[in-house]
Motif scaffolding. Structure first.
Motif, short mmCIF file in Angstrom:
data_model
loop_
_atom_site.label_atom_id
_atom_site.label_comp_id
_atom_site.label_asym_id
_atom_site.label_seq_id
_atom_site.Cartn_x
_atom_site.Cartn_y
_atom_site.Cartn_z
N TYR A 50 4.65 16.50 2.55
CA TYR A 50 5.37 17.30 1.56
C TYR A 50 4.43 18.33 0.92
CZ TYR A 50 7.87 18.48 -2.71
OH TYR A 50 8.48 19.16 -3.74
N ASN A 51 3.22 17.88 0.58
CA ASN A 51 2.24 18.79 -0.05
C ASN A 51 1.90 19.96 0.85
OD1 ASN A 51 2.14 17.16 -2.31
ND2 ASN A 51 0.26 16.13 -1.70
N ARG A 52 2.01 19.77 2.15
CA ARG A 52 1.73 20.82 3.13
C ARG A 52 3.00 21.53 3.59
NH1 ARG A 52 -3.91 21.42 4.84
NH2 ARG A 52 -4.90 19.64 3.91
N GLN A 53 4.11 21.20 2.97
CA GLN A 53 5.41 21.77 3.30
C GLN A 53 5.78 21.52 4.77
OE1 GLN A 53 4.93 25.82 1.96
NE2 GLN A 53 5.55 25.26 -0.11
N ILE A 54 5.50 20.27 5.19
CA ILE A 54 5.84 19.82 6.53
C ILE A 54 6.92 18.76 6.39
CG2 ILE A 54 4.97 18.67 8.61
CD1 ILE A 54 2.18 19.79 7.85
N GLU A 55 7.88 18.76 7.30
CA GLU A 55 8.98 17.80 7.24
C GLU A 55 8.46 16.37 7.25
OE1 GLU A 55 12.98 16.64 9.78
OE2 GLU A 55 11.94 18.49 10.20
N LYS A 56 9.02 15.55 6.36
CA LYS A 56 8.57 14.16 6.29
C LYS A 56 9.05 13.38 7.51
CE LYS A 56 12.41 12.17 3.71
NZ LYS A 56 12.81 11.40 2.56
N ILE A 57 8.45 12.22 7.69
CA ILE A 57 8.78 11.34 8.81
C ILE A 57 9.78 10.30 8.33
CG2 ILE A 57 7.88 9.61 10.42
CD1 ILE A 57 5.15 11.12 10.18
N SER A 58 10.81 10.06 9.12
CA SER A 58 11.76 8.97 8.81
C SER A 58 11.22 7.72 9.47
CB SER A 58 13.15 9.32 9.36
OG SER A 58 14.03 8.25 9.13
N TRP A 59 10.47 6.93 8.72
CA TRP A 59 9.82 5.75 9.25
C TRP A 59 10.85 4.71 9.53
CZ3 TRP A 59 4.83 6.47 10.43
CH2 TRP A 59 4.13 7.48 9.76
N SER A 104 0.81 -1.22 0.00
CA SER A 104 0.00 0.00 0.00
C SER A 104 0.84 1.27 0.00
CB SER A 104 -0.91 0.03 1.23
OG SER A 104 -0.14 0.20 2.41
N ASN A 105 2.09 1.15 0.41
CA ASN A 105 2.97 2.33 0.54
C ASN A 105 2.37 3.40 1.43
OD1 ASN A 105 5.10 1.38 -1.19
ND2 ASN A 105 3.72 1.74 -2.91
N ILE A 106 1.69 2.95 2.47
CA ILE A 106 0.98 3.87 3.35
C ILE A 106 1.90 4.94 3.94
CG2 ILE A 106 1.16 2.41 5.42
CD1 ILE A 106 -1.94 4.40 4.48
N PHE A 107 3.11 4.57 4.28
CA PHE A 107 4.01 5.54 4.90
C PHE A 107 4.54 6.54 3.87
CE2 PHE A 107 4.29 1.64 7.54
CZ PHE A 107 3.57 2.13 8.60
N LYS A 108 4.74 6.09 2.65
CA LYS A 108 5.10 7.03 1.58
C LYS A 108 3.96 8.00 1.32
CE LYS A 108 8.40 4.15 -0.91
NZ LYS A 108 8.73 3.47 -2.18
N LYS A 109 2.73 7.53 1.41
CA LYS A 109 1.57 8.41 1.20
C LYS A 109 1.50 9.47 2.29
CE LYS A 109 -1.04 5.03 -1.39
NZ LYS A 109 -2.15 4.07 -1.40
N VAL A 110 1.80 9.07 3.51
CA VAL A 110 1.83 10.05 4.61
C VAL A 110 2.87 11.12 4.30
CG1 VAL A 110 2.42 10.42 7.03
CG2 VAL A 110 0.98 8.48 6.38
N ASN A 111 4.07 10.69 3.92
CA ASN A 111 5.13 11.65 3.62
C ASN A 111 4.78 12.54 2.44
OD1 ASN A 111 6.80 11.18 5.76
ND2 ASN A 111 8.05 9.67 4.71
N LYS A 112 4.05 12.00 1.46
CA LYS A 112 3.62 12.82 0.33
C LYS A 112 2.64 13.90 0.79
CE LYS A 112 1.49 12.72 -4.18
NZ LYS A 112 0.70 11.97 -5.15
#
Length: 100
Positions: free
Chosen positions: A91-100, A80-88
């Motif tokens: 990113y869209n909100r210009q918030i630092e991504k999570i290092s899962w 599902s790439n759920i964690f990549k979707k969260v990071n996307k």
């Protein structure tokens, strides 16, 4: 539920329902939340996510019994790439991504 009696899944669910509803109410006041719904039982709480600015990402539960299963309501956790979707979304909100 946040606690159970050993060997009795969901045995304390009724004890926690009102508290969990209040947590959802409070979190709905926040400007932006990404919710990860894991599994059918968790999806029962979606109606308590009332803020339309929040993002809901939903997949099957990651347990070995369901991680590969897709249903009408949910895609399989595996792949599902759920964690990549969260990071996307972050990113869209210009918030630092999570290092899962």
């Amino acid at each position: 539920a946040l606690t159970v009696m050993e060997g009795y899944p969901e045995s304390h669910l009724d004890l926690w329902n009102e508290f969990i509803k209040k947590v959802f109410d409070k979190l709905s006041e926040k400007e932006y939340i990404i919710w990860i719904i894991l599994g059918k039982k968790a999806s029962n709480w979606k109606d308590y996510i009332t803020n339309k600015n929040h993002i809901i990402l939903e997949v099957s539960h990651p347990s070995p019994l369901t991680a590969n299963k897709t249903t009408d309501e949910q895609v399989a956790f595996i792949g599902s790439n759920i964690f990549k979707k969260v990071n996307k979304e972050l990113y869209n909100r210009q918030i630092e991504k999570i290092s899962w």
